[in-house]
Design an enzyme around this catalytic site. Sequence first.
Site, mmCIF file in Angstrom:
data_model
loop_
_atom_site.group_PDB
_atom_site.id
_atom_site.type_symbol
_atom_site.label_atom_id
_atom_site.label_comp_id
_atom_site.label_asym_id
_atom_site.label_seq_id
_atom_site.Cartn_x
_atom_site.Cartn_y
_atom_site.Cartn_z
ATOM 1 N N THR A 1 0.830 -1.205 0.000
ATOM 2 C CA THR A 1 0.000 0.000 0.000
ATOM 3 C C THR A 1 0.865 1.256 0.000
ATOM 4 O OG1 THR A 1 -1.651 -1.243 1.270
ATOM 5 C CG2 THR A 1 -1.926 1.148 1.156
ATOM 6 N N HIS B 1 1.274 -9.323 -7.379
ATOM 7 C CA HIS B 1 1.886 -10.189 -6.372
ATOM 8 C C HIS B 1 2.533 -11.410 -7.027
ATOM 9 C CE1 HIS B 1 0.418 -8.032 -2.903
ATOM 10 N NE2 HIS B 1 -0.841 -8.193 -3.225
#
Length: 301
Positions: A59, A116
């Site tokens: 984030t 990811h």
Amino acid sequence: MSNDILPKASYWGIPDSLTQLDGFWLISTAVDPATTFRSNFNARDDDVILASMLKTGTTWLKALAHSILKKGESGDPLTKDNPHNLVPTLEFEALSSANTKFDIYDASGPRLLHTHLPYSILPGSVKNSACKIVYIARNPKDTLISMWHFYNAIVVMGGQEPVSLDEAVDGFCSGVHPFGPFSDHAAEYWLESRRWPEKVLFLKYEEMKSDPKREVSRIAEFMGRPLTKEGEAEELLWRCSLERLKNLEVNSTGHDVGPMPNAAFFRKGQVGDYKNYLTSQMEERIHQTVGLKLEALGIFF
């Protein structure tokens, strides 16, 4: 190979929630988007791909990278959108309840995206073009504790019992966790950053916390947007700080990514929080199964 015959595993008590693809355990709902991305994405030389294991500072990196690319423009997009909406994670895009600002497959202009996925599963066009990759890694013990809190929050919301820390350690050390094994994930990006430092920037969360001005300047330089004005680094770090982001209304309400509220992406962000949870035996087990593999490559946390 059909996804139906790929190896499956349970995670956090949810049957078949993980699927193994090319040696890595992906969240099962991410397999189709990942294979589509690998087959169909045409990278531009001026694209930037952010990459990370879950719960390693994603984030923060998204907020910083987006702010670096938009610096000098009027307004502050972070006050209106969660960083996960501003920089979509391609394998979760189908799960997002928010409308992103662009089509990840639209190559009419440069893109800032996140994944990811391990390096080995990235499209050939990403690997063979001049597009930049920024990877963030974190101490595996802190990563595990953050994952444990995050996934327990998800299952409790769904009415399930939380998973014990012992079970979480078992899954982490065996590599059977989302996008695991952790050591292989970090190792792939580390080795590519050693081979092609002009293409892959390898960041450590701990170094970003200990010397944020230096690290944000490295990121900006690597992305081709160097910080040249006095106070620019400080302003970016304030704008993207955990304290500021978590208190913005957009992040204290709403659900932009899957079932989790936006607030779930802003917990502590501390270095060494694992010491409040792991026993010495757990720490040693993680070191023996994950840490030693990383240290053998020269990756120390």
